[in-house]
Design an enzyme around this catalytic site. Structure first.
Site, short mmCIF file in Angstrom:
data_model
loop_
_atom_site.label_atom_id
_atom_site.label_comp_id
_atom_site.label_asym_id
_atom_site.label_seq_id
_atom_site.Cartn_x
_atom_site.Cartn_y
_atom_site.Cartn_z
N VAL A 8 -7.35 3.37 11.55
CA VAL A 8 -6.33 3.87 10.64
C VAL A 8 -6.54 3.18 9.30
O VAL A 8 -7.17 2.12 9.23
CB VAL A 8 -4.89 3.64 11.16
CG1 VAL A 8 -4.61 4.49 12.40
CG2 VAL A 8 -4.63 2.17 11.44
N SER A 9 -6.03 3.77 8.25
CA SER A 9 -6.31 3.28 6.90
C SER A 9 -5.40 2.15 6.45
O SER A 9 -5.79 1.33 5.62
CB SER A 9 -6.23 4.42 5.89
OG SER A 9 -7.21 5.39 6.20
N THR A 10 -4.17 2.10 6.97
CA THR A 10 -3.22 1.10 6.49
C THR A 10 -2.53 0.42 7.66
O THR A 10 -2.50 0.94 8.78
CB THR A 10 -2.12 1.74 5.59
OG1 THR A 10 -1.31 2.60 6.40
CG2 THR A 10 -2.73 2.53 4.44
N GLN A 13 0.19 2.47 9.57
CA GLN A 13 -0.18 3.51 10.52
C GLN A 13 -0.41 2.92 11.89
O GLN A 13 -0.76 1.75 12.04
CB GLN A 13 -1.43 4.24 10.03
CG GLN A 13 -1.21 5.00 8.73
CD GLN A 13 -2.51 5.57 8.19
OE1 GLN A 13 -3.53 4.88 8.14
NE2 GLN A 13 -2.46 6.82 7.77
#
Length: 124
Positions: A8-10, A13
């Site tokens: 996931v990017s962050t 998330q």
């Protein structure tokens, strides 16, 4: 051994949907990063590739979890293949452990090469 990779990017998330799907697909171990996919150097991705052995299969839920660009995807899958392992993406139904899956993946690679050459021609 089936090995999962989730990303996931962050930090906001959640990884659970991906890790659950990977476990359901038979992953015995799951490596997971919380970092943008545009960054090629990811600690868990690098560790996973180092961990791979002949006959392993790397599984992702969607190929954009492994890479954001087609060029990066091709490079990463090539690194996986150099270790003697295969690659599978659940959503796109790509599986390089069989002839049809390798064909689909190589079509992607050919399209990427064609696009690079077109960009080079336009630049000239």
């Amino acid at each position: 051994m089936i090995i999962g990779y989730a990303r996931v990017s962050t930090d906001d998330q959640k990884l659970e949907a991906q890790t659950d799907a990977l476990t359901e697909a038979g992953a015995e171990r799951v490596f997971a990063d919380k970092i943008t996919g545009s960054t090629r150097s990811r600690p868990q991705l690098d560790q996973m590739i180092d961990h791979l052995r002949q006959g392993d299969v790397v599984v992702v839920t969607k190929y954009d979890r492994l890479a954001r660009s087609l060029r990066d995807l091709l490079d990463i899958v090539e690194s996986i293949a150099e270790r003697g392992a295969g690659f599978r993406s659940l959503v796109e139904d790509i599986d390089t452990t069989n002839p049809a899956g390798r064909l689909v993946f190589h079509v992607f690679a050919s399209i990427a090469q064609f696009e690079r050459e077109r960009i080079s021609e336009r630049t000239r």
